[in-house]
Design an enzyme around this catalytic site. Structure first.
Site, PDB file in Angstrom:
ATOM      1  N   GLU A   1       0.799  -1.228   0.000  1.00 19.28           N
ATOM      2  CA  GLU A   1       0.000   0.000   0.000  1.00 19.28           C
ATOM      3  C   GLU A   1       0.835   1.283   0.000  1.00 19.28           C
ATOM      4  OE1 GLU A   1      -2.816  -0.358   3.215  1.00 19.28           O
ATOM      5  OE2 GLU A   1      -4.019  -1.847   2.137  1.00 19.28           O
TER       6      GLU A   1
ATOM      7  N   GLU B   1      -5.481  -8.321  -0.517  1.00 15.71           N
ATOM      8  CA  GLU B   1      -6.254  -8.183   0.721  1.00 15.71           C
ATOM      9  C   GLU B   1      -7.693  -7.820   0.384  1.00 15.71           C
ATOM     10  OE1 GLU B   1      -4.768  -5.396   3.577  1.00 15.71           O
ATOM     11  OE2 GLU B   1      -2.674  -6.038   3.339  1.00 15.71           O
TER      12      GLU B   1
END
Length: 459
Positions: free
Chosen positions: A186, A299
């Site tokens: 991320e 995810e």
């Protein structure tokens, strides 16, 4: 072991024709990865044990037995690497004199990472080393973060991150192709598209010195969730043929994080909700096909039902998703990924977290969510079949191979790539120590008359 030469059908010969022991392509690897799970909040904590119990080998038995194919292992290297404050990287004239050689990753920590990844690999699982908790680095580019750096300080941070990836690449270069590297987790919340491209390019050059064909997972910068991979430059994609793109999906956040005080959307599952997922995933699919790069959903997930605390066995103080919505969300997103050819690892951070699937205290599962992720829920799409029939480990093997299954076995055949039946076994442990290296087929006949086959690599 009995060595019998036995003719078999042309079908088995054709099954192996064109196969090689070479590195799997990214597309082949994504197909192999299938449905997986994250080992969240364990090695990505400042120190293992801070946020969840230290992982034990039995975890991977439980993951394998349920039918998962992949374990993503989020890791934080910061606390196990020479600190920036301990390095002199400028001279008396403020010229930069630092280098990656100024930083060392603790070999004991690398030993632990290797032990954990080996537990996955020896069971035939795909394992992902995900550099996850090192936000100090990607926040170095973010002017709003306390970690923001410029000039020589940024150069030092870049060298420290290079040192981490050099240590990973060196330590794991001889592992099987079932080990994947994920460069950053991320980074798009702190870095622009061009900054992430530059870091990916630089770290890939380090990885490729020792791991020239290992599949590496990358994402883009400047936009999050399903838009993140779309930011990866086409020039970066075309520069390396062993890349897999990734994104995370927690949309809509007001539902998936509704155990928090500021959110109160506890329901999901309308036609509009599902259409939103389909639209986002179709956009990623079209981009993937245009750029010829496969996709891994690293995810996704929604908070525990009613914000449930599995340690204290109570609902949270601010509510959370209703259970039907939570299960359906996991099921729909998992199927949306698989039906488009993506692989995935659902987010799980254990019973101390607000997103729980596996409970280490008694080695049990949140059954309805687990079944939804594995395709055993109400949608009934792509049910887990062969994965739950049997597993081989270790694979590759050198001396013995074990067969793990809940089903009753009548017989086992070990067949070479040339169609020779080398062994007929009725034991779940097969001695392969005197067989030549190569690819073999393990064919299992179950008591009910059904059969299933898996490939075995013998080194």
């Amino acid at each position: 072991m009995k060595h019998l030469i036995f003719p078999i059908t042309i079908f088995l010969f054709v099954l192996f024709s064109g196969q090689s022991i070479g590195q799997a392509t990214p597309q082949e690897m994504v197909a192999k990865m299938g449905r997986g799970i994250n080992l969240g909040n364990v090695l990505s904590a400042p120190y293992e044990g801070n946020w969840a119990p230290a992982v034990e080998e039995t975890y991977f038995d439980d993951v394998l037995n349920e039918g998962f194919s992949t374990v993503r292992i989020p890791i934080r290297f910061d606390k196990h690497t020479t600190a920036l404050a301990d390095v002199t990287y400028t001279d008396s004239s403020n010229n930069y004199i630092g280098s990656p050689n100024d930083y060392t990753v603790d070999p004991t920590f690398l030993d632990r990472v290797e032990q954990v990844t080996d537990w996955a690999l020896t069971r035939g699982l795909v394992a992902i080393i995900d550099v996850h908790g090192d936000k100090w680095y990607w926040e170095s580019y973010d002017a709003t973060s306390p970690e923001y750096k410029t000039g020589n300080d940024l150069l030092a941070a870049e060298d420290r991150f290079r040192a981490i990836w050099t240590a990973i690449s060196d330590r794991f270069q001889l592992k099987s192709e079932n080990l994947l590297f994920e460069i950053m987790n991320e980074p798009y919340f702190n870095m622009s598209a061009s900054q992430v491209d530059n870091v990916n390019t630089n770290i890939l050059s380090i990885i490729r010195q020792t791991n020239p064909t290992r599949n590496v997972i990358i994402t883009g910068g400047g936009a999050n969730s399903w838009q993140a991979p779309l930011q990866i430059s086409s020039s970066l994609i075309s520069s390396d043929v062993h890349l897999i793109a990734t994104f995370h999906y927690y949309v809509p956040f007001k539902f998936t994080s509704s155990s928090k005080q500021q959110y109160s959307d506890y329901n999901w599952g309308t036609d509009a909700d599902k259409a939103n997922v389909d639209s986002h995933f179709d956009t990623v699919l079209n981009w993937s096909q245009t750029n010829n790069i496969p996709v891994f959903l690293g995810e996704f997930g929604a908070d525990n039902y009613c914000g449930y605390d599995y340690v204290n066995n109570t609902c949270g103080g601010y509510g959370g998703p209703d259970n039907t919505s939570r299960v359906l969300y996991h099921e729909y997103v998992a199927d949306a990924a698989i039906s488009r050819g993506f692989s995935f690892t659902a987010w799980d951070a254990g019973e101390k977290s607000n997103k729980t699937i596996y409970k280490v205290s008694d080695r049990s599962w949140v059954e309805d969510v687990k079944n939804a992720i594995l395709g055993n829920g109400t949608l009934g799409v792509d049910q887990v079949k062969s994965k739950k029939d049997f597993q081989l480990f270790p694979n590759p093997a050198t001396s013995v191979v074990n067969i793990q299954t809940h089903r009753t076995i009548s017989n086992i055949h070990l067949i070479s790539s040339l169609g020779q039946l080398f062994s007929t076994e009725n034991s779940r442990t097969i001695d392969v120590s005197d067989l030549k290296s190569g690819i073999y087929l393990v064919k299992v006949l179950f008591k009910n008359g059904e059969t299933n086959c898996k490939k075995l690599l013998i080194n």
